[in-house]
Scaffold this motif. Sequence first.
Motif, PDB file in Angstrom:
ATOM      1  N   GLY A   1       0.866  -1.263  -0.071  1.00 34.97           N
ATOM      2  CA  GLY A   1      -0.139   0.061  -0.116  1.00 34.97           C
ATOM      3  C   GLY A   1       0.840   1.073  -0.074  1.00 34.97           C
ATOM      4  O   GLY A   1       0.403   2.395   0.108  1.00 34.97           O
TER       5      GLY A   1
ATOM      6  N   GLU B   1      -7.171  -6.031 -10.337  1.00 36.59           N
ATOM      7  CA  GLU B   1      -8.394  -6.495 -10.046  1.00 36.59           C
ATOM      8  C   GLU B   1      -8.688  -6.023  -8.642  1.00 36.59           C
ATOM      9  O   GLU B   1     -10.187  -5.779  -8.267  1.00 36.59           O
ATOM     10  CB  GLU B   1      -8.173  -8.053  -9.784  1.00 36.59           C
ATOM     11  CG  GLU B   1      -8.161  -8.659 -11.247  1.00 36.59           C
ATOM     12  CD  GLU B   1      -8.018 -10.425 -11.204  1.00 36.59           C
ATOM     13  OE1 GLU B   1      -7.720 -10.829  -9.932  1.00 36.59           O
ATOM     14  OE2 GLU B   1      -8.230 -11.145 -12.079  1.00 36.59           O
ATOM     15  N   GLN B   2      -8.069  -5.668  -7.670  1.00 33.54           N
ATOM     16  CA  GLN B   2      -8.168  -5.146  -6.473  1.00 33.54           C
ATOM     17  C   GLN B   2      -8.857  -3.710  -6.859  1.00 33.54           C
ATOM     18  O   GLN B   2      -9.894  -3.424  -6.124  1.00 33.54           O
ATOM     19  CB  GLN B   2      -7.117  -4.970  -5.618  1.00 33.54           C
ATOM     20  CG  GLN B   2      -6.552  -6.245  -4.848  1.00 33.54           C
ATOM     21  CD  GLN B   2      -5.475  -6.128  -4.273  1.00 33.54           C
ATOM     22  OE1 GLN B   2      -4.786  -5.080  -4.188  1.00 33.54           O
ATOM     23  NE2 GLN B   2      -4.697  -7.034  -3.764  1.00 33.54           N
ATOM     24  N   ALA B   3      -8.253  -3.087  -7.748  1.00 31.65           N
ATOM     25  CA  ALA B   3      -8.773  -1.566  -7.723  1.00 31.65           C
ATOM     26  C   ALA B   3     -10.211  -1.968  -8.618  1.00 31.65           C
ATOM     27  O   ALA B   3     -11.203  -0.916  -8.223  1.00 31.65           O
ATOM     28  CB  ALA B   3      -8.015  -0.844  -8.900  1.00 31.65           C
TER      29      ALA B   3
ATOM     30  N   ALA C   1     -12.534  -4.109  -7.817  1.00 36.56           N
ATOM     31  CA  ALA C   1     -13.214  -4.801  -6.902  1.00 36.56           C
ATOM     32  C   ALA C   1     -13.696  -3.464  -6.158  1.00 36.56           C
ATOM     33  O   ALA C   1     -14.783  -3.623  -5.480  1.00 36.56           O
ATOM     34  CB  ALA C   1     -12.450  -5.670  -5.971  1.00 36.56           C
ATOM     35  N   ARG C   2     -12.822  -2.556  -5.948  1.00 34.64           N
ATOM     36  CA  ARG C   2     -13.310  -1.413  -5.246  1.00 34.64           C
ATOM     37  C   ARG C   2     -14.385  -0.418  -5.821  1.00 34.64           C
ATOM     38  O   ARG C   2     -14.766   0.202  -5.135  1.00 34.64           O
ATOM     39  CB  ARG C   2     -12.029  -0.498  -4.723  1.00 34.64           C
ATOM     40  CG  ARG C   2     -11.129  -1.116  -3.887  1.00 34.64           C
ATOM     41  CD  ARG C   2     -10.175  -0.179  -3.197  1.00 34.64           C
ATOM     42  NE  ARG C   2      -8.759  -0.979  -2.732  1.00 34.64           N
ATOM     43  CZ  ARG C   2      -7.754  -0.594  -3.001  1.00 34.64           C
ATOM     44  NH1 ARG C   2      -7.353   0.250  -3.785  1.00 34.64           N
ATOM     45  NH2 ARG C   2      -6.638  -1.420  -2.486  1.00 34.64           N
ATOM     46  N   THR C   3     -14.544  -0.673  -7.115  1.00 33.94           N
ATOM     47  CA  THR C   3     -15.427   0.158  -7.906  1.00 33.94           C
ATOM     48  C   THR C   3     -16.596  -0.674  -8.292  1.00 33.94           C
ATOM     49  O   THR C   3     -17.233   0.059  -9.089  1.00 33.94           O
ATOM     50  CB  THR C   3     -14.753   0.770  -9.250  1.00 33.94           C
ATOM     51  OG1 THR C   3     -14.312  -0.271  -9.916  1.00 33.94           O
ATOM     52  CG2 THR C   3     -13.509   1.516  -8.701  1.00 33.94           C
ATOM     53  N   LYS C   4     -16.762  -1.681  -7.814  1.00 34.27           N
ATOM     54  CA  LYS C   4     -18.221  -2.461  -8.463  1.00 34.27           C
ATOM     55  C   LYS C   4     -19.341  -1.972  -7.883  1.00 34.27           C
ATOM     56  O   LYS C   4     -19.302  -1.228  -6.758  1.00 34.27           O
ATOM     57  CB  LYS C   4     -18.063  -4.012  -7.576  1.00 34.27           C
ATOM     58  CG  LYS C   4     -18.210  -4.111  -6.348  1.00 34.27           C
ATOM     59  CD  LYS C   4     -18.157  -5.574  -5.924  1.00 34.27           C
ATOM     60  CE  LYS C   4     -18.507  -5.810  -4.479  1.00 34.27           C
ATOM     61  NZ  LYS C   4     -19.929  -5.649  -4.248  1.00 34.27           N
TER      62      LYS C   4
ATOM     63  N   PRO D   1     -19.891 -10.688  -5.875  1.00 33.91           N
ATOM     64  CA  PRO D   1     -18.446 -10.514  -6.153  1.00 33.91           C
ATOM     65  C   PRO D   1     -17.911 -11.580  -7.047  1.00 33.91           C
ATOM     66  O   PRO D   1     -18.492 -12.670  -7.389  1.00 33.91           O
ATOM     67  CB  PRO D   1     -17.730 -10.819  -4.842  1.00 33.91           C
ATOM     68  CG  PRO D   1     -18.807 -11.516  -3.891  1.00 33.91           C
ATOM     69  CD  PRO D   1     -20.176 -11.069  -4.383  1.00 33.91           C
TER      70      PRO D   1
END
Length: 167
Positions: free
Chosen positions: A108, A138-140, A142-145, A151
Amino acid sequence: MIALTLGDIHLTTAPHVACHGKGRKDRITPLTSQTRAVMRAWLTEQTGQPSDPLFPARTGHRLSRDAIEHRLAKHATTATTGCPSLNGKRVTMHTLRHTAAMRLLHAGVDTTVIALWLGHEQVATTGIYLHADLALKEQALARTKPPNTKPGRYHAPDTLITFLDGL
Protein backbone atom coordinates in the motif's frame (compact mmCIF):
# COMPACT_ATOMS: atom_id res chain seq x y z
CA MET A 1 26.73 0.77 -9.69
CA ILE A 2 26.42 2.03 -6.14
CA ALA A 3 29.43 1.43 -3.91
CA LEU A 4 28.22 1.41 -0.31
CA THR A 5 30.64 2.35 2.43
CA LEU A 6 30.57 1.84 6.17
CA GLY A 7 29.55 5.49 6.51
CA ASP A 8 26.43 5.00 4.38
CA ILE A 9 24.63 2.88 7.00
CA HIS A 10 22.77 4.70 9.77
CA LEU A 11 21.34 2.45 12.48
CA THR A 12 20.21 4.91 15.15
CA THR A 13 16.73 6.44 15.04
CA ALA A 14 15.15 6.09 11.60
CA PRO A 15 17.67 3.49 10.37
CA HIS A 16 18.51 3.91 6.70
CA VAL A 17 21.07 3.58 3.94
CA ALA A 18 22.22 6.78 2.28
CA CYS A 19 23.85 6.40 -1.10
CA HIS A 20 24.86 8.39 -4.11
CA GLY A 21 23.98 6.38 -7.18
CA LYS A 22 23.23 6.34 -10.87
CA GLY A 23 22.59 9.74 -12.38
CA ARG A 24 24.36 11.37 -9.43
CA LYS A 25 21.19 10.99 -7.38
CA ASP A 26 21.23 10.79 -3.61
CA ARG A 27 18.89 8.17 -2.19
CA ILE A 28 17.79 7.42 1.36
CA THR A 29 16.33 3.93 1.82
CA PRO A 30 14.74 3.02 5.15
CA LEU A 31 15.75 -0.27 6.75
CA THR A 32 13.38 -2.72 8.38
CA SER A 33 14.01 -3.70 11.99
CA GLN A 34 15.17 -7.14 10.83
CA THR A 35 17.64 -5.62 8.36
CA ARG A 36 18.79 -3.19 11.04
CA ALA A 37 19.59 -6.10 13.39
CA VAL A 38 21.52 -7.97 10.68
CA MET A 39 23.44 -4.85 9.69
CA ARG A 40 24.26 -4.06 13.32
CA ALA A 41 25.75 -7.56 13.72
CA TRP A 42 27.67 -7.19 10.43
CA LEU A 43 29.08 -3.80 11.41
CA THR A 44 30.39 -5.15 14.74
CA GLU A 45 32.57 -7.52 12.68
CA GLN A 46 33.83 -4.75 10.40
CA THR A 47 36.65 -2.45 11.34
CA GLY A 48 37.78 0.48 9.33
CA GLN A 49 37.02 3.99 8.24
CA PRO A 50 33.60 5.29 7.13
CA SER A 51 34.97 5.44 3.57
CA ASP A 52 35.80 1.70 3.54
CA PRO A 53 33.52 -0.62 1.53
CA LEU A 54 30.53 -2.01 3.40
CA PHE A 55 31.00 -5.40 1.71
CA PRO A 56 34.70 -5.73 0.91
CA ALA A 57 36.33 -8.34 -1.30
CA ARG A 58 39.25 -10.40 0.02
CA THR A 59 41.56 -7.62 -1.12
CA GLY A 60 39.75 -5.05 1.02
CA HIS A 61 38.43 -3.20 -2.03
CA ARG A 62 34.75 -3.04 -2.93
CA LEU A 63 33.15 -6.04 -4.58
CA SER A 64 32.93 -5.85 -8.35
CA ARG A 65 29.59 -6.10 -10.12
CA ASP A 66 30.55 -9.60 -11.30
CA ALA A 67 31.39 -10.68 -7.74
CA ILE A 68 28.01 -9.45 -6.50
CA GLU A 69 26.18 -11.19 -9.38
CA HIS A 70 28.11 -14.40 -8.64
CA ARG A 71 27.17 -14.32 -4.95
CA LEU A 72 23.55 -13.57 -5.78
CA ALA A 73 23.39 -16.50 -8.23
CA LYS A 74 24.96 -18.78 -5.62
CA HIS A 75 22.45 -17.80 -2.95
CA ALA A 76 19.53 -17.96 -5.38
CA THR A 77 20.54 -21.55 -6.19
CA THR A 78 20.66 -22.35 -2.48
CA ALA A 79 17.23 -20.74 -2.00
CA THR A 80 15.63 -23.17 -4.46
CA THR A 81 15.76 -25.80 -1.71
CA GLY A 82 13.18 -23.87 0.30
CA CYS A 83 11.47 -22.26 -2.69
CA PRO A 84 11.41 -24.67 -5.66
CA SER A 85 9.63 -22.11 -7.86
CA LEU A 86 12.97 -20.26 -8.12
CA ASN A 87 14.49 -23.20 -9.97
CA GLY A 88 15.41 -22.18 -13.49
CA LYS A 89 14.73 -18.48 -12.87
CA ARG A 90 17.41 -15.87 -13.37
CA VAL A 91 17.66 -13.71 -10.24
CA THR A 92 19.62 -10.48 -10.73
CA MET A 93 20.19 -7.32 -8.72
CA HIS A 94 17.60 -5.65 -10.93
CA THR A 95 15.13 -8.47 -10.18
CA LEU A 96 15.57 -7.71 -6.47
CA ARG A 97 14.93 -4.02 -7.15
CA HIS A 98 11.69 -4.82 -9.01
CA THR A 99 10.64 -7.28 -6.31
CA ALA A 100 11.18 -4.68 -3.61
CA ALA A 101 9.11 -2.16 -5.57
CA MET A 102 6.28 -4.65 -6.07
CA ARG A 103 6.28 -5.62 -2.38
CA LEU A 104 6.08 -1.94 -1.42
CA LEU A 105 3.22 -1.47 -3.87
CA HIS A 106 1.37 -4.50 -2.45
CA ALA A 107 1.88 -3.11 1.06
CA GLY A 108 0.00 0.00 0.00
CA VAL A 109 2.97 2.35 -0.28
CA ASP A 110 2.17 5.24 -2.60
CA THR A 111 3.92 5.19 -5.98
CA THR A 112 5.42 8.63 -5.34
CA VAL A 113 7.26 7.24 -2.31
CA ILE A 114 8.40 4.19 -4.28
CA ALA A 115 9.63 6.51 -7.05
CA LEU A 116 11.72 8.42 -4.51
CA TRP A 117 13.25 5.22 -3.13
CA LEU A 118 14.05 3.92 -6.59
CA GLY A 119 15.42 7.28 -7.69
CA HIS A 120 13.07 7.67 -10.63
CA GLU A 121 13.17 11.08 -12.29
CA GLN A 122 9.41 11.04 -12.79
CA VAL A 123 6.66 9.29 -10.86
CA ALA A 124 5.22 8.08 -14.18
CA THR A 125 8.22 5.76 -14.51
CA THR A 126 7.04 3.93 -11.40
CA GLY A 127 3.69 3.36 -13.11
CA ILE A 128 5.16 0.31 -14.85
CA TYR A 129 4.73 -1.56 -11.57
CA LEU A 130 1.02 -0.79 -11.57
CA HIS A 131 0.69 -2.11 -15.12
CA ALA A 132 2.74 -5.20 -14.33
CA ASP A 133 0.44 -6.61 -11.67
CA LEU A 134 -2.94 -8.04 -12.63
CA ALA A 135 -3.86 -8.63 -8.97
CA LEU A 136 -3.58 -4.91 -8.22
CA LYS A 137 -5.79 -4.13 -11.20
CA GLU A 138 -8.40 -6.61 -10.00
CA GLN A 139 -8.30 -5.10 -6.49
CA ALA A 140 -8.87 -1.65 -7.95
CA LEU A 141 -11.82 -2.91 -10.01
CA ALA A 142 -13.27 -4.69 -6.98
CA ARG A 143 -13.35 -1.37 -5.12
CA THR A 144 -15.41 0.19 -7.89
CA LYS A 145 -18.05 -2.53 -8.26
CA PRO A 146 -21.64 -1.32 -8.33
CA PRO A 147 -23.70 -1.96 -5.20
CA ASN A 148 -25.86 -5.09 -5.00
CA THR A 149 -23.68 -7.18 -7.32
CA LYS A 150 -22.18 -10.54 -6.59
CA PRO A 151 -18.40 -10.54 -6.14
CA GLY A 152 -16.24 -12.42 -8.62
CA ARG A 153 -15.30 -12.39 -12.27
CA TYR A 154 -17.82 -11.82 -15.03
CA HIS A 155 -18.78 -14.91 -17.00
CA ALA A 156 -20.48 -14.18 -20.28
CA PRO A 157 -23.65 -16.17 -21.03
CA ASP A 158 -23.37 -18.91 -23.62
CA THR A 159 -25.48 -16.91 -26.08
CA LEU A 160 -22.96 -14.06 -26.03
CA ILE A 161 -20.03 -16.47 -26.48
CA THR A 162 -21.81 -18.13 -29.40
CA PHE A 163 -22.48 -14.73 -30.97
CA LEU A 164 -18.84 -13.65 -30.56
CA ASP A 165 -17.56 -16.95 -31.94
CA GLY A 166 -19.70 -16.37 -35.03
CA LEU A 167 -18.05 -13.04 -35.85
